[in-house]
Design a protein around this motif. Structure first.
Motif, PDB file in Angstrom:
ATOM      1  N   PHE A  73      18.982  -1.741 -22.157  1.00  0.00           N
ATOM      2  CA  PHE A  73      18.116  -2.882 -23.268  1.00  0.00           C
ATOM      3  C   PHE A  73      19.061  -4.105 -23.664  1.00  0.00           C
ATOM      4  CE2 PHE A  73      14.439   0.285 -23.965  1.00  0.00           C
ATOM      5  CZ  PHE A  73      13.723  -0.180 -22.915  1.00  0.00           C
ATOM      6  N   GLY A  74      20.350  -3.410 -24.104  1.00  0.00           N
ATOM      7  CA  GLY A  74      21.231  -4.492 -24.876  1.00  0.00           C
ATOM      8  C   GLY A  74      21.551  -5.300 -23.759  1.00  0.00           C
ATOM      9  N   SER A  75      22.106  -5.167 -22.327  1.00  0.00           N
ATOM     10  CA  SER A  75      22.470  -5.961 -21.544  1.00  0.00           C
ATOM     11  C   SER A  75      21.422  -7.045 -21.019  1.00  0.00           C
ATOM     12  CB  SER A  75      22.939  -5.157 -20.130  1.00  0.00           C
ATOM     13  OG  SER A  75      23.926  -4.158 -20.521  1.00  0.00           O
ATOM     14  N   LEU A  76      20.014  -6.353 -21.145  1.00  0.00           N
ATOM     15  CA  LEU A  76      19.136  -7.374 -20.632  1.00  0.00           C
ATOM     16  C   LEU A  76      18.765  -8.409 -21.874  1.00  0.00           C
ATOM     17  CD1 LEU A  76      16.530  -4.646 -19.337  1.00  0.00           C
ATOM     18  CD2 LEU A  76      17.939  -6.491 -17.906  1.00  0.00           C
ATOM     19  N   VAL A  77      18.673  -8.011 -22.912  1.00  0.00           N
ATOM     20  CA  VAL A  77      18.532  -8.653 -24.124  1.00  0.00           C
ATOM     21  C   VAL A  77      19.656  -9.845 -24.324  1.00  0.00           C
ATOM     22  CG1 VAL A  77      18.255  -8.986 -26.669  1.00  0.00           C
ATOM     23  CG2 VAL A  77      17.091  -7.141 -25.365  1.00  0.00           C
ATOM     24  N   ALA A  78      20.926  -9.252 -24.104  1.00  0.00           N
ATOM     25  CA  ALA A  78      22.062 -10.222 -24.203  1.00  0.00           C
ATOM     26  C   ALA A  78      21.959 -11.586 -23.087  1.00  0.00           C
ATOM     27  CB  ALA A  78      23.379  -9.532 -23.950  1.00  0.00           C
ATOM     28  N   GLN A  79      21.655 -11.145 -21.927  1.00  0.00           N
ATOM     29  CA  GLN A  79      21.347 -12.070 -20.664  1.00  0.00           C
ATOM     30  C   GLN A  79      20.346 -12.907 -20.763  1.00  0.00           C
ATOM     31  OE1 GLN A  79      23.425 -12.506 -18.169  1.00  0.00           O
ATOM     32  NE2 GLN A  79      24.699 -11.207 -19.130  1.00  0.00           N
ATOM     33  N   SER A  80      19.356 -12.539 -22.000  1.00  0.00           N
ATOM     34  CA  SER A  80      18.023 -13.677 -22.018  1.00  0.00           C
ATOM     35  C   SER A  80      18.521 -14.750 -22.899  1.00  0.00           C
ATOM     36  CB  SER A  80      16.932 -12.857 -22.892  1.00  0.00           C
ATOM     37  OG  SER A  80      17.333 -12.543 -24.271  1.00  0.00           O
ATOM     38  N   THR A  81      19.792 -14.883 -23.290  1.00  0.00           N
ATOM     39  CA  THR A  81      20.179 -15.987 -24.105  1.00  0.00           C
ATOM     40  C   THR A  81      20.761 -16.898 -23.038  1.00  0.00           C
ATOM     41  OG1 THR A  81      22.490 -15.073 -24.224  1.00  0.00           O
ATOM     42  CG2 THR A  81      20.888 -14.935 -26.138  1.00  0.00           C
ATOM     43  N   LYS A  82      20.704 -16.643 -21.738  1.00  0.00           N
ATOM     44  CA  LYS A  82      21.601 -17.279 -20.778  1.00  0.00           C
ATOM     45  C   LYS A  82      20.641 -17.772 -19.480  1.00  0.00           C
ATOM     46  CE  LYS A  82      25.804 -14.763 -21.870  1.00  0.00           C
ATOM     47  NZ  LYS A  82      27.020 -13.878 -21.356  1.00  0.00           N
ATOM     48  N   THR A  83      19.764 -16.893 -19.405  1.00  0.00           N
ATOM     49  CA  THR A  83      19.117 -17.259 -18.002  1.00  0.00           C
ATOM     50  C   THR A  83      17.403 -16.469 -18.286  1.00  0.00           C
ATOM     51  OG1 THR A  83      18.857 -16.355 -15.747  1.00  0.00           O
ATOM     52  CG2 THR A  83      19.726 -14.625 -17.269  1.00  0.00           C
ATOM     53  N   LYS A  84      16.781 -16.753 -17.337  1.00  0.00           N
ATOM     54  CA  LYS A  84      15.228 -16.159 -17.487  1.00  0.00           C
ATOM     55  C   LYS A  84      14.944 -15.299 -16.812  1.00  0.00           C
ATOM     56  CE  LYS A  84      13.746 -20.836 -18.879  1.00  0.00           C
ATOM     57  NZ  LYS A  84      12.783 -21.962 -18.708  1.00  0.00           N
ATOM     58  N   PHE A  85      15.878 -14.513 -15.862  1.00  0.00           N
ATOM     59  CA  PHE A  85      15.789 -13.419 -15.035  1.00  0.00           C
ATOM     60  C   PHE A  85      16.915 -12.843 -14.839  1.00  0.00           C
ATOM     61  CE2 PHE A  85      15.927 -11.426 -10.555  1.00  0.00           C
ATOM     62  CZ  PHE A  85      14.864 -10.771 -10.696  1.00  0.00           C
ATOM     63  N   PHE A  86      16.840 -11.486 -14.850  1.00  0.00           N
ATOM     64  CA  PHE A  86      18.065 -10.672 -14.776  1.00  0.00           C
ATOM     65  C   PHE A  86      17.706  -9.190 -14.359  1.00  0.00           C
ATOM     66  CE2 PHE A  86      22.088  -8.522 -16.391  1.00  0.00           C
ATOM     67  CZ  PHE A  86      23.027  -9.315 -15.494  1.00  0.00           C
ATOM     68  N   LYS A  87      18.686  -8.612 -13.545  1.00  0.00           N
ATOM     69  CA  LYS A  87      18.490  -7.217 -13.286  1.00  0.00           C
ATOM     70  C   LYS A  87      19.981  -6.722 -13.933  1.00  0.00           C
ATOM     71  CE  LYS A  87      15.910  -7.159  -8.887  1.00  0.00           C
ATOM     72  NZ  LYS A  87      15.861  -6.578  -7.612  1.00  0.00           N
TER      73      LYS A  87
END
Length: 300
Positions: free
Chosen positions: A57-71
């Motif tokens: 969850f921490g990785s996904l939330v952090a990436q949401s500040t940079k991109t709109k899709f992430f695995k």
């Protein structure tokens, strides 16, 4: 004794502030659409699953500040977990983060410690699953639908809707995964999961359109979510609201559209207008009352 100016100012401030706050809170991209929770939960005596899920969850939330899709993947061995998040293509970066950051808490609240879960908000979704989760879902499988009120248009509405659908089906392919446009009072939107190819995306959206036509018929608004894509539309006979883009052909678009396919925006817009009118009326009454008191004071 005259009407205290400070009190009058506070009344005016309360009216204006209340209406402004209500308008801002009408944004609905964080509204829950549906949840999908596995029936199976993981036993976690040593906390390894919980730790892996928290890290994911921490990785996904952090990436949401940079991109709109992430695995992302977290953990190891049997405690390995994979997860995805995606934001609607027209959300700004800050709105994407604001949407995604709510999902871990909602997932825990709505699904608990299940081995797989998917939480869909109007503006974003997140899903995760534990390694070895056996339930495979077809990309074309319908996960959720919501149909609005129906209209009696003698076929006129369906013709407009189908034309808008056709434009969207082509647009989502040429725009590589996200497209929104308006046509004669209709606002339509389609989006595919971020790693779906253009051809498969077109097929998925076409499938969703067919399901909307069959499942929702002459409904003036609808949302249809398949496993790998979604579509939504809303009909505005008096014109598409200004907040809706006339067209959007890029997944990096940052327009301020908030999906109203469930019909919620229409009600909120009316409520805001009525709230604003009531606020103005209250303000006028306060001013007249103050003027009356001040006039009586002058007469004495």
């Amino acid at each position: 004794m005259g009407f205290p100016r400070k009190t009058l100012f506070l009344l005016v401030f309360m009216v204006l502030f209340t209406n402004h706050y209500y308008s801002e809170s009408a944004s609905d991209y964080t509204t829950l659409v549906y949840k999908g929770c596995s029936k199976d939960t993981f036993t976690d005596p040593n906390g390894v699953y919980s730790q892996a899920l928290s890290s994911l969850f921490g990785s996904l939330v952090a990436q949401s500040t940079k991109t709109k899709f992430f695995k992302a993947t977290s953990g190891s061995g049997q405690s390995t977990m994979t997860g995805i998040f995606q934001c609607r293509g027209d959300l700004s970066t800050s709105d994407c983060y604001n949407c995604v950051s709510r999902l871990p808490v909602l997932s825990d609240k709505l699904c608990g410690k299940t081995i797989a879960a998917r939480i869909q908000l109007l503006g974003c979704y997140m899903l995760y699953e534990v390694a070895g989760f056996s339930e495979q879902v077809s990309g074309m499988q319908m996960l959720f639908k919501a149909c609005g009120a129906t209209t009696r248009s003698n076929g006129g509405f369906e013709v407009k809707r189908d034309t808008a659908f056709s434009v969207m089906e082509n647009g989502v392919v040429s725009a590589h995964g996200f497209y929104a446009t308006s046509y004669q009072g209709l606002y339509v939107m389609g989006q595919c999961e971020g790693d779906v190819g253009d051809s498969d995306c077109g097929e998925c959206v076409k499938n969703a359109v067919q399901k909307a036509e069959v499942e929702c018929g002459s409904s003036t608004s609808a949302q249809v979510y398949l496993h790998k894509c979604f579509i939504s539309y809303g009909y505005y006979p008096n014109g598409v609201p200004r907040g809706h883009s006339s067209s959007s052909s890029s997944a990096s678009s940052s327009s301020s559209y908030s999906s109203s396919s469930s019909g919620q925006n229409t009600g909120k817009t009316v409520a805001i207008i009525l709230g604003g009118a009531a606020g103005v009326a209250f303000l006028v009454i306060c001013l007249l009352f103050a003027r009356s008191l001040m006039k009586k004071h002058d007469d004495h």
